[in-house]
Design a protein around this motif. Structure first.
Motif, PDB file in Angstrom:
ATOM      1  N   GLY A 111       0.781  -1.226   0.000  1.00  0.00           N
ATOM      2  CA  GLY A 111       0.000   0.000   0.000  1.00  0.00           C
ATOM      3  C   GLY A 111       0.812   1.274   0.000  1.00  0.00           C
ATOM      4  O   GLY A 111       0.254   2.377  -0.068  1.00  0.00           O
ATOM      5  N   GLN A 112       2.139   1.152   0.070  1.00  0.00           N
ATOM      6  CA  GLN A 112       3.000   2.334   0.110  1.00  0.00           C
ATOM      7  C   GLN A 112       3.473   2.701  -1.304  1.00  0.00           C
ATOM      8  O   GLN A 112       3.737   1.817  -2.119  1.00  0.00           O
ATOM      9  N   PRO A 113       3.580   3.976  -1.615  1.00  0.00           N
ATOM     10  CA  PRO A 113       4.079   4.381  -2.945  1.00  0.00           C
ATOM     11  C   PRO A 113       5.555   4.043  -3.089  1.00  0.00           C
ATOM     12  O   PRO A 113       6.294   3.955  -2.100  1.00  0.00           O
ATOM     13  N   GLU A 114       5.965   3.835  -4.331  1.00  0.00           N
ATOM     14  CA  GLU A 114       7.378   3.569  -4.581  1.00  0.00           C
ATOM     15  C   GLU A 114       8.196   4.828  -4.323  1.00  0.00           C
ATOM     16  O   GLU A 114       7.761   5.947  -4.606  1.00  0.00           O
ATOM     17  N   ARG A 115       9.386   4.621  -3.760  1.00  0.00           N
ATOM     18  CA  ARG A 115      10.285   5.732  -3.487  1.00  0.00           C
ATOM     19  C   ARG A 115      11.618   5.469  -4.180  1.00  0.00           C
ATOM     20  O   ARG A 115      11.830   4.436  -4.781  1.00  0.00           O
ATOM     21  N   SER A 116      12.520   6.397  -4.073  1.00  0.00           N
ATOM     22  CA  SER A 116      13.842   6.216  -4.667  1.00  0.00           C
ATOM     23  C   SER A 116      14.595   5.143  -3.898  1.00  0.00           C
ATOM     24  O   SER A 116      14.266   4.835  -2.740  1.00  0.00           O
ATOM     25  N   TRP A 117      15.636   4.570  -4.529  1.00  0.00           N
ATOM     26  CA  TRP A 117      16.400   3.534  -3.845  1.00  0.00           C
ATOM     27  C   TRP A 117      17.086   4.074  -2.598  1.00  0.00           C
ATOM     28  O   TRP A 117      17.258   3.345  -1.612  1.00  0.00           O
ATOM     29  N   GLU A 118      17.456   5.358  -2.628  1.00  0.00           N
ATOM     30  CA  GLU A 118      18.083   5.946  -1.449  1.00  0.00           C
ATOM     31  C   GLU A 118      17.141   5.921  -0.247  1.00  0.00           C
ATOM     32  O   GLU A 118      17.589   5.764   0.898  1.00  0.00           O
ATOM     33  N   GLU A 119      15.831   6.073  -0.504  1.00  0.00           N
ATOM     34  CA  GLU A 119      14.848   6.073   0.577  1.00  0.00           C
ATOM     35  C   GLU A 119      14.420   4.664   0.966  1.00  0.00           C
ATOM     36  O   GLU A 119      14.161   4.393   2.142  1.00  0.00           O
TER      37      GLU A 119
END
Length: 292
Positions: A237-245
């Motif tokens: 259910g969480q949006p995709e974030r950058s790999w750093e995050e």
């Protein structure tokens, strides 16, 4: 309608021409086909027995349907491999011609690649283990660059594991540093101006195909992220974030990977990149020691 029929007929003819060599077939009175290992856009790879030595070798054959382009790519790879000698790069053994078919014979690496290990064996990696993989690949890459070549395809399918040792394989896209391929080959490989102009996958491909050592640094950074994401579970259910995050990496690890991925002038040579990685691993290992 006629155009679709002609296209379908061509597909059937190409499939017939590219029908794999069968187990037991003998190539040039010397190499017995044992099994098909894989098939790419322009070639087919087979495990064979060299009847003159009883050793297992790899035979890479051009796809007949690709005509002169497939042969030219195979000859380029053969010429390049013949000039190399490194314990982590398969050795050149022979090159043969049989009517309209040609084949590159090379050392066979028994084992499985990183892609197979991740997707079939469920292998996962800690950050230090992923960096150790990069360290193992720095040797063949530094050698390759010193010889004046760039691999241009450093990815998890092209890293073989054999008894704990890593090998960099498949030099089919390798070229001289700074080389501009003939327009026919650029078009065939999707590297012509304007090809694959949009999309993240295309951007990754363009970066990896530049005829510069930094392209292989980029490949290493991308490979590291694959290793890290092998054990990552995205929160439902969480949006995709950058790999750093998304990845829990120490700041100095994150900085090094960012330089591989984004800074084409981070190092003057691959040896300098290798030295920075070695120093990073030393710091991480010291930090993990009891009492530190």
């Amino acid at each position: 309608m006629l155009g679709k029929m002609a296209e379908k007929l061509k597909e059937i003819i190409d499939a017939w021409r590219d029908y794999p060599l069968q187990p037991g077939e003998i190539w040039e009175d010397r190499y017995r086909i044992d099994r098909l290992l894989g098939m790419g856009s322009y070639g087919q790879a087979y495990a064979c027995t060299d009847l003159s030595t009883s050793s297992v070798v790899l035979l890479k054959r051009n796809k007949p349907s690709k005509g002169s382009t497939g042969i030219e790519l195979l000859r380029r790879e053969s010429d390049l491999m013949r000039s190399l000698e490194h314990p982590q790069i398969p050795g050149w053994l022979n090159y043969g011609v049989r009517r309209r078919d040609e084949a590159l014979i090379m050392q066979y690496i028994e084992g499985h690649n990183l892609e197979f290990g991740i997707y079939e064996h469920g292998m996962t990696y800690k950050a230090t283990e992923g960096l150790a993989v990069l360290k193992a690949l720095m040797g063949p890459l530094s050698y390759l660059h010193a010889q004046g070549y760039v691999h241009r395809d450093v990815r998890i399918p092209n890293v073989m594991q054999q008894d704990g040792k890593l090998f960099l394989i498949d030099l089919g896209l390798a070229c001289r540093i700074g080389e501009r391929l003939p327009s026919k080959l650029q078009k065939a490989l999707g590297e012509a101006d304007g090809s694959d102009a949009s999309g993240s996958a295309s951007a990754i491909k363009r970066r990896m195909r530049n005829p510069l050592p930094s392209s292989d640094w980029f490949g290493l950074g991308h490979l590291f992220l694959f290793l890290m994401y092998a054990g990552y579970e995205h929160p439902e259910g969480q949006p995709e974030r950058s790999w750093e995050e998304e990845l829990s990496l120490q700041s100095d690890v994150q900085l090094f990977i960012s330089k591989l991925l984004h800074d084409e002038s981070a190092w003057e040579t691959t040896e300098q990149c290798q030295q920075e990685l070695n120093e990073l691993l030393t710091r991480l290992e010291l930090a993990e020691e009891p009492g530190m």
